[in-house]
Write a protein that holds these residues in place. Structure first.
Motif, PDB file in Angstrom:
ATOM      1  N   HIS A 116       0.873  -1.169   0.000  1.00 34.87           N
ATOM      2  CA  HIS A 116       0.000   0.000   0.000  1.00 34.87           C
ATOM      3  C   HIS A 116       0.911   1.219   0.000  1.00 34.87           C
ATOM      4  CE1 HIS A 116      -2.748  -3.077   1.627  1.00 34.87           C
ATOM      5  NE2 HIS A 116      -3.577  -2.473   0.807  1.00 34.87           N
ATOM      6  N   VAL A 117       0.697   2.095  -0.978  1.00 36.10           N
ATOM      7  CA  VAL A 117       1.506   3.298  -1.115  1.00 36.10           C
ATOM      8  C   VAL A 117       0.574   4.491  -1.193  1.00 36.10           C
ATOM      9  CG1 VAL A 117       3.190   4.510  -2.551  1.00 36.10           C
ATOM     10  CG2 VAL A 117       3.329   2.017  -2.301  1.00 36.10           C
TER      11      VAL A 117
ATOM     12  N   ASN B  85      11.958   3.550  -2.155  1.00 34.89           N
ATOM     13  CA  ASN B  85      11.998   2.686  -0.973  1.00 34.89           C
ATOM     14  C   ASN B  85      11.590   3.387   0.307  1.00 34.89           C
ATOM     15  OD1 ASN B  85      12.945   0.425  -2.444  1.00 34.89           O
ATOM     16  ND2 ASN B  85      14.944   1.405  -2.538  1.00 34.89           N
ATOM     17  N   VAL B  86      11.639   4.712   0.323  1.00 39.76           N
ATOM     18  CA  VAL B  86      11.255   5.501   1.492  1.00 39.76           C
ATOM     19  C   VAL B  86      10.461   6.706   0.996  1.00 39.76           C
ATOM     20  CG1 VAL B  86      12.103   6.854   3.467  1.00 39.76           C
ATOM     21  CG2 VAL B  86      13.373   4.835   2.712  1.00 39.76           C
TER      22      VAL B  86
ATOM     23  N   PHE C 130       9.650   6.485  10.333  1.00 41.15           N
ATOM     24  CA  PHE C 130       8.537   5.635  10.740  1.00 41.15           C
ATOM     25  C   PHE C 130       8.402   4.457   9.783  1.00 41.15           C
ATOM     26  CE2 PHE C 130       7.513   9.896  12.135  1.00 41.15           C
ATOM     27  CZ  PHE C 130       6.945   9.730  13.382  1.00 41.15           C
ATOM     28  N   HIS C 131       7.872   3.361  10.317  1.00 38.25           N
ATOM     29  CA  HIS C 131       7.461   2.240   9.482  1.00 38.25           C
ATOM     30  C   HIS C 131       6.253   1.601  10.124  1.00 38.25           C
ATOM     31  CE1 HIS C 131       7.801  -1.688   7.324  1.00 38.25           C
ATOM     32  NE2 HIS C 131       7.884  -0.809   6.341  1.00 38.25           N
TER      33      HIS C 131
ATOM     34  N   ASP D 138       3.058   1.147   3.293  1.00 40.09           N
ATOM     35  CA  ASP D 138       3.823  -0.055   3.620  1.00 40.09           C
ATOM     36  C   ASP D 138       5.316   0.172   3.434  1.00 40.09           C
ATOM     37  OD1 ASP D 138       1.617  -1.558   4.347  1.00 40.09           O
ATOM     38  OD2 ASP D 138       1.337  -2.389   2.327  1.00 40.09           O
ATOM     39  N   ILE D 139       5.686   1.328   2.918  1.00 33.34           N
ATOM     40  CA  ILE D 139       7.100   1.693   2.827  1.00 33.34           C
ATOM     41  C   ILE D 139       7.420   2.627   3.991  1.00 33.34           C
ATOM     42  CG2 ILE D 139       7.285   1.366   0.325  1.00 33.34           C
ATOM     43  CD1 ILE D 139       7.004   4.396  -0.004  1.00 33.34           C
TER      44      ILE D 139
END
Length: 148
Positions: free
Chosen positions: A6-7, A89-90, A118-119, A57-58
């Motif tokens: 999820h982005v 990726n971030v 954060f993740h 989700d990243i």
């Protein structure tokens, strides 16, 4: 088996489903059709900020800043360069603490600029003050490696 991520869109804050292997294929938002990864930090209001933290989700790297802050202005180009290097990726977010004081208070921001990584809605690391690009990239990569 493909992993679905999820982005959150940096433009409209809608949540997109994306296959992990398609992250580098210049994916576009299903709602606004803008690019999901633009190589620039996304400016977020309090609502978009919360959505990025809790629904991406990243990993999300946040620059808590204010327009009157001289060190924040000095650091802004470094943060922009970091977005070019770290995406897809971030996700990099800029949160103006003057416009979103409640969000800054909820995250106990006491000085600016403050960076928080954060993740999955959980804070992994925090750093106050400015860094050069190399140190910033290493800081992010080390903290993500430790969290894995």
């Amino acid at each position: 088996m493909s992993r679905v991520l999820h982005v959150v869109c940096p433009h409209c804050a809608s949540i997109n489903r994306l296959l992990h292997e398609r992250m580098t294929d210049r994916p576009r938002c299903g709602r606004c059709h803008e690019s999901l990864f633009v190589g620039q930090p996304a400016a977020a209001d309090a609502e978009a900020f919360a959505r990025h933290l809790n629904r991406n989700d990243i990993p999300v790297l946040v620059d808590f800043w204010a327009p009157w802050c001289a060190p924040c202005k000095v650091f802004a180009p470094v943060f922009e360069q970091a977005a070019e290097r770290l995406e897809p990726n971030v996700r990099l977010i800029k949160l103006n603490t003057e416009q979103a004081p409640q969000a800054a208070a909820e995250h106990h921001i006491r000085s600016i600029p403050t960076l928080a990584l954060f993740h999955s809605g959980r804070e992994l690391a925090r750093q106050s003050g400015i860094m050069d690009l190399g140190r910033l990239i290493r800081w992010v990569e080390e903290n993500l490696r430790q969290a894995a």
